[in-house]
Design a protein around this motif. Structure first.
Motif, PDB file in Angstrom:
ATOM      1  N   ALA A  38       0.852  -1.194   0.000  1.00  0.00           N
ATOM      2  CA  ALA A  38       0.000   0.000   0.000  1.00  0.00           C
ATOM      3  C   ALA A  38       0.883   1.237   0.000  1.00  0.00           C
ATOM      4  N   ILE A  39       0.457   2.252  -0.716  1.00  0.00           N
ATOM      5  CA  ILE A  39       1.218   3.499  -0.779  1.00  0.00           C
ATOM      6  C   ILE A  39       0.270   4.685  -0.635  1.00  0.00           C
ATOM      7  N   VAL A  40       0.816   5.762  -0.093  1.00  0.00           N
ATOM      8  CA  VAL A  40       0.188   7.075  -0.200  1.00  0.00           C
ATOM      9  C   VAL A  40       1.212   7.935  -0.923  1.00  0.00           C
ATOM     10  N   SER A  41       1.031   8.080  -2.218  1.00  0.00           N
ATOM     11  CA  SER A  41       1.970   8.852  -3.018  1.00  0.00           C
ATOM     12  C   SER A  41       1.964  10.318  -2.585  1.00  0.00           C
ATOM     13  N   PHE A  42       3.103  10.976  -2.794  1.00  0.00           N
ATOM     14  CA  PHE A  42       3.253  12.379  -2.431  1.00  0.00           C
ATOM     15  C   PHE A  42       3.300  13.199  -3.725  1.00  0.00           C
ATOM     16  N   PRO A  43       2.148  13.707  -4.185  1.00  0.00           N
ATOM     17  CA  PRO A  43       2.118  14.440  -5.461  1.00  0.00           C
ATOM     18  C   PRO A  43       2.977  15.701  -5.406  1.00  0.00           C
ATOM     19  N   VAL A  44       3.579  16.026  -6.528  1.00  0.00           N
ATOM     20  CA  VAL A  44       4.435  17.212  -6.615  1.00  0.00           C
ATOM     21  C   VAL A  44       4.007  18.047  -7.811  1.00  0.00           C
ATOM     22  N   GLY A 273      18.630  29.264   1.673  1.00  0.00           N
ATOM     23  CA  GLY A 273      20.075  29.307   1.547  1.00  0.00           C
ATOM     24  C   GLY A 273      20.759  28.355   2.509  1.00  0.00           C
ATOM     25  N   GLU A 274      20.277  28.316   3.747  1.00  0.00           N
ATOM     26  CA  GLU A 274      20.848  27.412   4.734  1.00  0.00           C
ATOM     27  C   GLU A 274      20.635  25.947   4.341  1.00  0.00           C
ATOM     28  N   LEU A 275      19.434  25.634   3.841  1.00  0.00           N
ATOM     29  CA  LEU A 275      19.147  24.271   3.401  1.00  0.00           C
ATOM     30  C   LEU A 275      20.039  23.868   2.229  1.00  0.00           C
ATOM     31  N   SER A 276      20.214  24.784   1.288  1.00  0.00           N
ATOM     32  CA  SER A 276      21.054  24.494   0.134  1.00  0.00           C
ATOM     33  C   SER A 276      22.488  24.213   0.564  1.00  0.00           C
ATOM     34  N   ALA A 277      22.997  25.036   1.504  1.00  0.00           N
ATOM     35  CA  ALA A 277      24.363  24.834   1.988  1.00  0.00           C
ATOM     36  C   ALA A 277      24.490  23.500   2.719  1.00  0.00           C
ATOM     37  N   PHE A 278      23.477  23.150   3.513  1.00  0.00           N
ATOM     38  CA  PHE A 278      23.507  21.877   4.235  1.00  0.00           C
ATOM     39  C   PHE A 278      23.555  20.696   3.275  1.00  0.00           C
ATOM     40  N   PHE A 279      22.655  20.693   2.305  1.00  0.00           N
ATOM     41  CA  PHE A 279      22.637  19.569   1.366  1.00  0.00           C
ATOM     42  C   PHE A 279      23.900  19.531   0.508  1.00  0.00           C
ATOM     43  N   ARG A 280      24.456  20.704   0.189  1.00  0.00           N
ATOM     44  CA  ARG A 280      25.712  20.735  -0.556  1.00  0.00           C
ATOM     45  C   ARG A 280      26.834  20.119   0.273  1.00  0.00           C
ATOM     46  N   SER A 281      26.804  20.332   1.594  1.00  0.00           N
ATOM     47  CA  SER A 281      27.827  19.727   2.456  1.00  0.00           C
ATOM     48  C   SER A 281      27.739  18.206   2.454  1.00  0.00           C
ATOM     49  N   LEU A 282      26.554  17.681   2.105  1.00  0.00           N
ATOM     50  CA  LEU A 282      26.375  16.235   1.987  1.00  0.00           C
ATOM     51  C   LEU A 282      26.692  15.736   0.578  1.00  0.00           C
ATOM     52  N   GLY A 283      27.033  16.678  -0.313  1.00  0.00           N
ATOM     53  CA  GLY A 283      27.422  16.304  -1.672  1.00  0.00           C
ATOM     54  C   GLY A 283      26.301  16.324  -2.681  1.00  0.00           C
ATOM     55  N   HIS A 284      25.193  17.037  -2.372  1.00  0.00           N
ATOM     56  CA  HIS A 284      24.034  17.020  -3.266  1.00  0.00           C
ATOM     57  C   HIS A 284      23.501  18.429  -3.516  1.00  0.00           C
ATOM     58  N   GLN A 285      22.877  18.611  -4.660  1.00  0.00           N
ATOM     59  CA  GLN A 285      22.205  19.857  -4.988  1.00  0.00           C
ATOM     60  C   GLN A 285      20.762  19.808  -4.470  1.00  0.00           C
ATOM     61  N   CYS A 286      20.377  20.814  -3.730  1.00  0.00           N
ATOM     62  CA  CYS A 286      19.027  20.880  -3.167  1.00  0.00           C
ATOM     63  C   CYS A 286      18.045  21.424  -4.207  1.00  0.00           C
ATOM     64  N   SER A 287      16.843  20.881  -4.191  1.00  0.00           N
ATOM     65  CA  SER A 287      15.737  21.393  -5.009  1.00  0.00           C
ATOM     66  C   SER A 287      14.564  21.729  -4.099  1.00  0.00           C
ATOM     67  N   PHE A 288      13.712  22.634  -4.562  1.00  0.00           N
ATOM     68  CA  PHE A 288      12.522  23.038  -3.807  1.00  0.00           C
ATOM     69  C   PHE A 288      11.300  22.825  -4.700  1.00  0.00           C
ATOM     70  N   ALA A 289      10.207  22.341  -4.102  1.00  0.00           N
ATOM     71  CA  ALA A 289       8.984  22.125  -4.871  1.00  0.00           C
ATOM     72  C   ALA A 289       7.796  22.104  -3.933  1.00  0.00           C
ATOM     73  N   GLN A 290       6.621  22.417  -4.487  1.00  0.00           N
ATOM     74  CA  GLN A 290       5.368  22.331  -3.751  1.00  0.00           C
ATOM     75  C   GLN A 290       4.818  20.934  -3.865  1.00  0.00           C
ATOM     76  N   GLY A 291       4.469  20.335  -2.720  1.00  0.00           N
ATOM     77  CA  GLY A 291       3.912  18.986  -2.717  1.00  0.00           C
ATOM     78  C   GLY A 291       2.503  18.967  -2.157  1.00  0.00           C
ATOM     79  N   GLY A 292       1.706  18.025  -2.587  1.00  0.00           N
ATOM     80  CA  GLY A 292       0.320  17.934  -2.145  1.00  0.00           C
ATOM     81  C   GLY A 292      -0.577  18.874  -2.929  1.00  0.00           C
ATOM     82  N   PHE A 293      -1.700  19.259  -2.328  1.00  0.00           N
ATOM     83  CA  PHE A 293      -2.704  20.016  -3.065  1.00  0.00           C
ATOM     84  C   PHE A 293      -3.144  21.304  -2.377  1.00  0.00           C
ATOM     85  N   ALA A 294      -2.949  21.428  -1.065  1.00  0.00           N
ATOM     86  CA  ALA A 294      -3.427  22.616  -0.349  1.00  0.00           C
ATOM     87  C   ALA A 294      -2.523  23.812  -0.603  1.00  0.00           C
TER      88      ALA A 294
END
Length: 294
Positions: A38-44, A273-294
């Protein structure tokens, strides 16, 4: 009476379908069994687009992926129709093989396009039947959250459109073949049946009460359970810094490579900016998106 599409028009018919950022829950539907996933998908708010222009010359390159082309063939067989001459074209925001439901979104966008080509009313039942002949699927054919049996293609419970999140996420390298890991998942679900039952109960209560914080907590629990069988390299670090960034919870693609934060309120530019720097420190590029419907 079915009518043939107007081949003199230069405007293409289109079909659009959103993708997902993995799932807010993936596990057994009932305690003590792992047979039904069973899944509850997370729409983006990212999409697959499919276009068909009647009368336009076909291009040299294949214009539909293999599964989408199969969906088009099954649609025509189901309704007893013949596609006129014309050209397919596509576009997608969705990365393949990371947990964004790209192939299911391509199929659904293709079918929605064909409903428009032939001026037919949208038939969700026909969409489910065609999906069931092609692949285990996400519930992206619905414009709401749902508890869904991905193998049986059955909607167990509709969960509405009242929940939404802002997200910050990364895609870890690599892909996961869902079919090959299914037996591994089923054994894990049987071992952790009580934990999954509590997780799903809490998630459904969160949806019923319209409480995004409760939904986020349950999604975090589901992601932590997933770590025991298909771990994400960055999950523990992301979890450890959740309070620092004020996130309501975490989400993952349980059989993909996405991991990220859930925010019930939009992060301020400084926080991004802080989130982007954190994820970059883990070796990844951060992305931002709206999820769900509200």
């Amino acid at each position: 009476m079915l009518t043939a599409p107007d081949s003199t028009s230069t405007r293409p018919a289109s079909g659009v379908c959103h993708g997902t950022l993995g799932e807010l829950f993936q596990g057994p539907l009932r305690p003590g069994t792992g047979r039904d996933i069973a899944i509850v998908s997370f729409p983006v708010d990212r999409h697959s687009w499919v276009y068909f222009t009647p009368g336009a010359p076909a291009g040299d390159e294949p214009s539909l992926g293999g599964k989408a082309a199969t969906a088009a063939r099954l649609f025509l067989e189901h309704f007893g129709l013949t596609l006129p001459s014309g050209r397919w074209s596509t576009h997608s925001d969705l990365r393949v093989g990371v947990g964004m439901a790209s192939s299911t979104a391509d199929i659904v966008a293709t079918l929605r396009c064909l409903f428009r080509v032939f001026s037919l009313p949208y038939d969700a039942g026909a969409v489910i039947r065609i999906l069931s002949e092609i692949e285990r699927a996400d519930s992206v054919f619905l414009d709401e959250f749902a508890l869904y049996l991905s193998g049986r293609h059955r909607v167990v419970q509709r969960l509405g459109t009242g929940i939404g999140f802002h997200t910050a996420f990364v895609m870890e390298p690599g892909t996961v073949d869902t079919a090959t890991v299914t037996p591994l998942l089923q054994r894990h679900y049987r071992r952790c049946a009580a934990e999954y039952e509590k997780c799903l109960t809490d998630l459904l209560k969160g949806f019923a009460s319209g409480d995004p914080a409760a939904v986020a907590r349950a999604a975090t629990f589901s992601g932590a359970l997933s770590q025991e069988v298909l771990p994400k390299h960055t999950f523990e670090a992301v979890l450890a810094h959740r309070e620092e960034f004020g996130a309501d919870g975490l989400f993952v693609a349980h059989t993909g490579s996405l991991v990220g934060y859930l925010f019930s309120c939009r992060p301020a530019p400084a926080l991004k900016g802080e989130l982007s720097a954190f994820f970059r420190s883990l070796g990844h590029q951060c992305s931002f998106a709206q999820g769900g419907f509200a």
